[in-house]
Design an enzyme around this catalytic site. Sequence first.
Site, PDB file in Angstrom:
ATOM      1  NE  ARG A  22      -3.900   0.675   1.891  1.00 51.16           N
ATOM      2  CZ  ARG A  22      -5.121   0.810   2.407  1.00 51.16           C
ATOM      3  NH1 ARG A  22      -5.323   1.611   3.441  1.00 51.16           N
ATOM      4  NH2 ARG A  22      -6.141   0.161   1.905  1.00 51.16           N
ATOM      5  CG  HIS A  62      -8.475   0.230  -2.829  1.00 45.47           C
ATOM      6  ND1 HIS A  62      -7.709  -0.877  -2.513  1.00 45.47           N
ATOM      7  CD2 HIS A  62      -9.079   0.616  -1.667  1.00 45.47           C
ATOM      8  CE1 HIS A  62      -7.858  -1.149  -1.223  1.00 45.47           C
ATOM      9  NE2 HIS A  62      -8.676  -0.266  -0.686  1.00 45.47           N
ATOM     10  CD  GLN A 117     -13.081  -1.633  -0.785  1.00 49.64           C
ATOM     11  OE1 GLN A 117     -12.300  -1.630   0.158  1.00 49.64           O
ATOM     12  NE2 GLN A 117     -14.307  -2.125  -0.679  1.00 49.64           N
ATOM     13  CG  ASP A 127     -13.707   6.409  -0.947  1.00 49.95           C
ATOM     14  OD1 ASP A 127     -13.777   6.262   0.296  1.00 49.95           O
ATOM     15  OD2 ASP A 127     -12.648   6.288  -1.583  1.00 49.95           O
TER      16      ASP A 127
HETATM   17  N1  NVA Z   1     -10.044   6.781  -1.363  1.00 50.54           N
HETATM   18  C1  NVA Z   1      -9.635   6.363  -0.048  1.00 50.54           C
HETATM   19  C2  NVA Z   1      -9.811   4.908   0.116  1.00 50.54           C
HETATM   20  C3  NVA Z   1      -9.500   4.377   1.484  1.00 50.54           C
HETATM   21  C4  NVA Z   1      -9.650   2.893   1.580  1.00 50.54           C
HETATM   22  C5  NVA Z   1      -8.199   6.765   0.208  1.00 50.54           C
HETATM   23  O1  NVA Z   1      -7.354   6.584  -0.690  1.00 50.54           O
HETATM   24  O2  NVA Z   1      -7.911   7.264   1.293  1.00 50.54           O
HETATM   25  N1   CP Z   2     -11.263   0.024   2.415  1.00 50.89           N
HETATM   26  C1   CP Z   2     -10.003  -0.050   2.838  1.00 50.89           C
HETATM   27  O1   CP Z   2      -9.059  -0.323   2.091  1.00 50.89           O
HETATM   28  O2   CP Z   2      -9.858   0.207   4.164  1.00 50.89           O
HETATM   29  P1   CP Z   2      -8.496   0.390   4.949  1.00 50.89           P
HETATM   30  O3   CP Z   2      -7.901   1.713   4.523  1.00 50.89           O
HETATM   31  O4   CP Z   2      -8.892   0.388   6.393  1.00 50.89           O
HETATM   32  O5   CP Z   2      -7.562  -0.728   4.619  1.00 50.89           O
END
Ligand code: NVA
Ligand code: CP
Length: 306
Positions: free
Chosen positions: A107, A134, A137, A225
């Site tokens: 990540r 992502h 997800q 989101d």
């Molecule tokens: N769009 C969000 C997703 C978190 C799982 C982010 O990148 O923070």
């Molecule tokens: N949805 C998701 O990826 O959540 P986290 O940021 O908690 O891993």
Amino acid sequence: MSTAAGLRHFLDIDQIDISVLRQIIDRALVMKRECMSVTAKPLVGRTLALIFEKPSTRTRVSFEVGMRRLGGDVVVLSSQEMQLGRGETIADTARVLSRYVNAVMLRTNSATRLHELARHASIPVLNGLTDQSHPCQVMADVMTFEEHRGSIAGRRIAWSGDCNNVTRSWIHAAAQFGFEFRLACPAALGASPSLIQWAQQNGGCLFVTEDPKEAVKDADCIVTDTWVSMNHNDSETRYALLTPYRVDQELMSLARSDAIFMHCLPAHRGDEVTDEVIDGPNSVVWDEAENRMHVQQAILLWCLGL
Ligand code: NVA
Ligand code: CP
């Protein structure tokens, strides 16, 4: 994507053949239904490294628990605690981890770092979120839709809010799985011309509007989101632009009466979604979170050739 060396990386939904994506979703649905993962232990003796360059709750726990349910082991690493955080290159990190573990999830903010890891690793690399996408997800989201409403092909999914990393993976999924994706977002925060062009050239049924009411009309599912992703700066301008895109009961009522609500979480209640919607009868967000684990188990099995 599979490399020349035959490695099965899971980097992005647009990089993987639809027959593989379909097989992963179907397998995840069966594994969940039949609790196969609890009895079969196909990953005994295998270890997954999880590298986090930014925070996580679901991704960390779902990968760790999923791997253990399949009999495998995990090493969870924060880049700040690694030599990576002191300047060791991604390439050298990839070479070293390839000698210890069987797969690695990253990540990170930068998709370039993820691709560099994949280029230099001799083990499968999985995308645990970048600022561009992502995919794990959205695989869980497709699974969740199909669990509740049957095949996603030909269905209408509406997005209201910021066009971010999760949205991009949804656009990839729309082209691959053959559903309509209706994106409502402010022009200033919209999809890049190159992404829109990619969707057009790859059979993606993508409808873009600045009007959330237009986007959700007859939708089978509404998704949103956070307005402020981990790579964004919190700003009043962003909130002002996105406030009209909040998913509330009034917006839900414009979709089909059985439309489901999804959100990858974490949610910022009162901003992008109201409590009434996320806690309401059409919300499937907790199944969606659970399905991260099931679909990632199926992704890991595919990556490892099992
Ligand atoms: N769009 C969000 C997703 C978190 C799982 C982010 O990148 O923070
Ligand atoms: N949805 C998701 O990826 O959540 P986290 O940021 O908690 O891993």
